[in-house]
Design a protein around this motif. Structure first.
Motif, short mmCIF file in Angstrom:
data_model
loop_
_atom_site.label_atom_id
_atom_site.label_comp_id
_atom_site.label_asym_id
_atom_site.label_seq_id
_atom_site.Cartn_x
_atom_site.Cartn_y
_atom_site.Cartn_z
N PHE A 146 -1.98 4.79 -16.64
CA PHE A 146 -1.44 3.84 -15.65
C PHE A 146 -1.75 2.41 -16.12
O PHE A 146 -2.65 1.75 -15.59
N PRO A 147 -1.01 1.92 -17.13
CA PRO A 147 -1.33 0.63 -17.75
C PRO A 147 -1.22 -0.58 -16.83
O PRO A 147 -1.80 -1.63 -17.12
N ASP A 148 -0.51 -0.48 -15.73
CA ASP A 148 -0.36 -1.62 -14.82
C ASP A 148 -1.44 -1.67 -13.74
O ASP A 148 -1.45 -2.60 -12.92
N ALA A 149 -2.33 -0.69 -13.72
CA ALA A 149 -3.34 -0.62 -12.66
C ALA A 149 -4.45 -1.66 -12.87
O ALA A 149 -4.76 -2.05 -14.00
N LEU A 150 -5.04 -2.09 -11.76
CA LEU A 150 -6.20 -2.98 -11.77
C LEU A 150 -7.45 -2.13 -11.67
O LEU A 150 -7.48 -1.14 -10.93
N VAL A 151 -8.49 -2.49 -12.41
CA VAL A 151 -9.76 -1.77 -12.38
C VAL A 151 -10.74 -2.51 -11.48
O VAL A 151 -11.06 -3.68 -11.73
N ILE A 152 -11.22 -1.84 -10.43
CA ILE A 152 -12.18 -2.46 -9.50
C ILE A 152 -13.42 -1.58 -9.43
O ILE A 152 -13.34 -0.40 -9.08
N CYS A 153 -14.56 -2.17 -9.78
CA CYS A 153 -15.83 -1.44 -9.80
C CYS A 153 -16.69 -1.86 -8.60
O CYS A 153 -17.08 -3.03 -8.51
N THR A 154 -16.98 -0.93 -7.71
CA THR A 154 -17.88 -1.23 -6.61
C THR A 154 -19.32 -1.26 -7.13
O THR A 154 -19.70 -0.46 -7.99
N VAL A 155 -20.11 -2.18 -6.61
CA VAL A 155 -21.48 -2.37 -7.08
C VAL A 155 -22.45 -2.40 -5.90
O VAL A 155 -22.05 -2.64 -4.75
N ARG A 156 -23.72 -2.16 -6.20
CA ARG A 156 -24.79 -2.28 -5.20
C ARG A 156 -26.09 -2.56 -5.94
O ARG A 156 -26.11 -2.61 -7.18
N ASP A 157 -27.18 -2.73 -5.22
CA ASP A 157 -28.47 -2.95 -5.86
C ASP A 157 -28.80 -1.75 -6.75
O ASP A 157 -28.83 -0.61 -6.27
N PRO A 158 -29.02 -1.98 -8.05
CA PRO A 158 -29.22 -0.87 -8.99
C PRO A 158 -30.39 0.05 -8.63
O PRO A 158 -30.28 1.27 -8.74
N GLU A 159 -31.52 -0.52 -8.21
CA GLU A 159 -32.68 0.31 -7.89
C GLU A 159 -32.42 1.17 -6.66
O GLU A 159 -32.84 2.34 -6.60
N ALA A 160 -31.70 0.62 -5.68
CA ALA A 160 -31.33 1.40 -4.49
C ALA A 160 -30.37 2.52 -4.88
O ALA A 160 -30.42 3.62 -4.32
N TRP A 161 -29.53 2.25 -5.86
CA TRP A 161 -28.58 3.27 -6.33
C TRP A 161 -29.33 4.44 -6.97
O TRP A 161 -29.01 5.60 -6.67
N VAL A 162 -30.30 4.15 -7.82
CA VAL A 162 -31.07 5.22 -8.47
C VAL A 162 -31.79 6.06 -7.42
O VAL A 162 -31.78 7.30 -7.48
N LYS A 163 -32.38 5.41 -6.43
CA LYS A 163 -33.08 6.12 -5.35
C LYS A 163 -32.12 7.02 -4.59
O LYS A 163 -32.43 8.16 -4.24
N SER A 164 -30.92 6.52 -4.34
CA SER A 164 -29.91 7.27 -3.60
C SER A 164 -29.46 8.51 -4.37
O SER A 164 -29.33 9.60 -3.81
N LEU A 165 -29.23 8.36 -5.68
CA LEU A 165 -28.81 9.50 -6.51
C LEU A 165 -29.92 10.53 -6.63
O LEU A 165 -29.66 11.74 -6.66
N SER A 166 -31.17 10.07 -6.68
CA SER A 166 -32.30 11.00 -6.78
C SER A 166 -32.40 11.85 -5.53
O SER A 166 -32.76 13.04 -5.61
N ALA A 167 -32.07 11.29 -4.37
CA ALA A 167 -32.11 12.04 -3.12
C ALA A 167 -31.12 13.19 -3.14
O ALA A 167 -31.39 14.29 -2.65
N VAL A 168 -29.96 12.97 -3.74
CA VAL A 168 -28.95 14.03 -3.85
C VAL A 168 -29.48 15.16 -4.73
O VAL A 168 -29.32 16.34 -4.41
N ALA A 169 -30.11 14.80 -5.83
CA ALA A 169 -30.58 15.80 -6.80
C ALA A 169 -31.66 16.70 -6.22
O ALA A 169 -31.83 17.84 -6.66
N THR A 170 -32.40 16.22 -5.20
CA THR A 170 -33.50 17.01 -4.65
C THR A 170 -33.09 17.86 -3.45
O THR A 170 -33.91 18.52 -2.85
N LEU A 171 -31.81 17.86 -3.10
CA LEU A 171 -31.36 18.68 -1.97
C LEU A 171 -31.67 20.16 -2.20
O LEU A 171 -32.11 20.87 -1.32
N THR A 172 -31.43 20.64 -3.39
CA THR A 172 -31.71 22.03 -3.74
C THR A 172 -31.55 22.19 -5.23
O THR A 172 -30.89 21.39 -5.89
N SER A 173 -32.17 23.23 -5.79
CA SER A 173 -32.03 23.46 -7.22
C SER A 173 -30.65 24.02 -7.52
O SER A 173 -30.03 24.68 -6.68
#
Length: 260
Positions: free
Chosen positions: A107-134
């Protein structure tokens, strides 16, 4: 995640590639794009976990050939992207956030938009998902459910994609977040790339898209709460399905014994 499953709308022009990593406000961003572009948005997490088996299986097929090493692999990738995203105004969340070059080729005419947030909060948030269950337990629990019986294998393919792009797949660290931002700057032409914090609301997004600000509040969907809620619902559903299976087997056995 956090949205409802979207259905393609024939004739919809594809306009935006959402390049933000999961848990950077992608659910709120997806809903904002739906309002602005007046068309369905393909939120990867939602479509893969709540859509049909064809959704997750096609993405797994694409990711198993990532990165494309031949003309045939490239053709397969572009074909899957066109098929999955036909009738959508935008795509957000994984695995599309790691397929930006491939999406731009498609899709060569598309615009790329990257949502961002505080990086350290992002790492903490992803770690919470990983610990839900093995993952070993998850594979068993989800087996009776379609399409979630494939989810652990999908996560494996996604981790492989992230390892190739960022040097680590699971668990993640600040390296993944920072490398993703650098990768986008290296990959996407400056005039086609925007970084956007959903806390900033409508104005910067509407300004970049050249659209008027809607007369509604900017969507506020908590990605973390939505994912946690859905994960618990799916696990309970899987355990309930297993209970029904065992109950049916036991009832059949008892009936057989009585009938002897």
């Amino acid at each position: 995640m956090g949205n409802q499953v979207s259905k393609p709308q024939p004739g919809t022009q594809f306009r935006v590639i959402g390049a933000g990593l999961s848990r950077t406000g992608t659910a709120s961003f997806s809903e904002a794009l739906r309002i602005l572009l007046n068309g369905p948005v393909y939120h990867g997490g939602t479509q893969i976990t709540q859509g049909s088996e064809a959704e997750i299986l096609s993405w797994m097929k694409l990711l198993s050939n990532f990165p494309a090493k031949s003309t045939e692999d490239k053709a397969l990738t572009h074909d899957i992207l066109r098929t999955r995203l036909k009738g959508y105004a935008a795509v957000t969340d994984a695995p599309g956030s790691g397929l930006v070059p491939e999406l731009l080729e498609t899709f060569p005419d598309a615009l790329v938009i990257c949502t961002v947030r505080d990086p350290e909060a992002w790492v903490k948030s992803l770690s919470a998902v990983a610990t839900l269950t093995s993952r070993a337990i998850l594979r068993v629990v989800l087996f009776p459910l379609s399409p979630m019986r494939y989810f652990v294998d999908y996560l494996h393919e996604l981790a492989r994609q992230w390892t190739y792009l960022y040097g680590e797949g699971d668990p993640v660290s600040l390296q993944t977040y920072n490398r993703h931002i650098e990768w986008l700057k290296e990959t996407v032409p400056e005039d086609k790339l925007m970084f956007f914090d959903v806390r900033d609301g409508w104005e910067p997004l509407c300004d970049r898209l050249g659209l008027p600000i809607p007369d509604v509040p900017f969507p506020r969907i908590n990605d973390g709460e939505a994912i946690d809620k859905l994960a618990k619902e799916i696990i309970i559903k899987g355990l309930t399905r297993w209970a029904m299976i065992f109950g049916t087997v036991i009832a059949g056995y008892v009936a057989w014994r009585i009938g002897k």
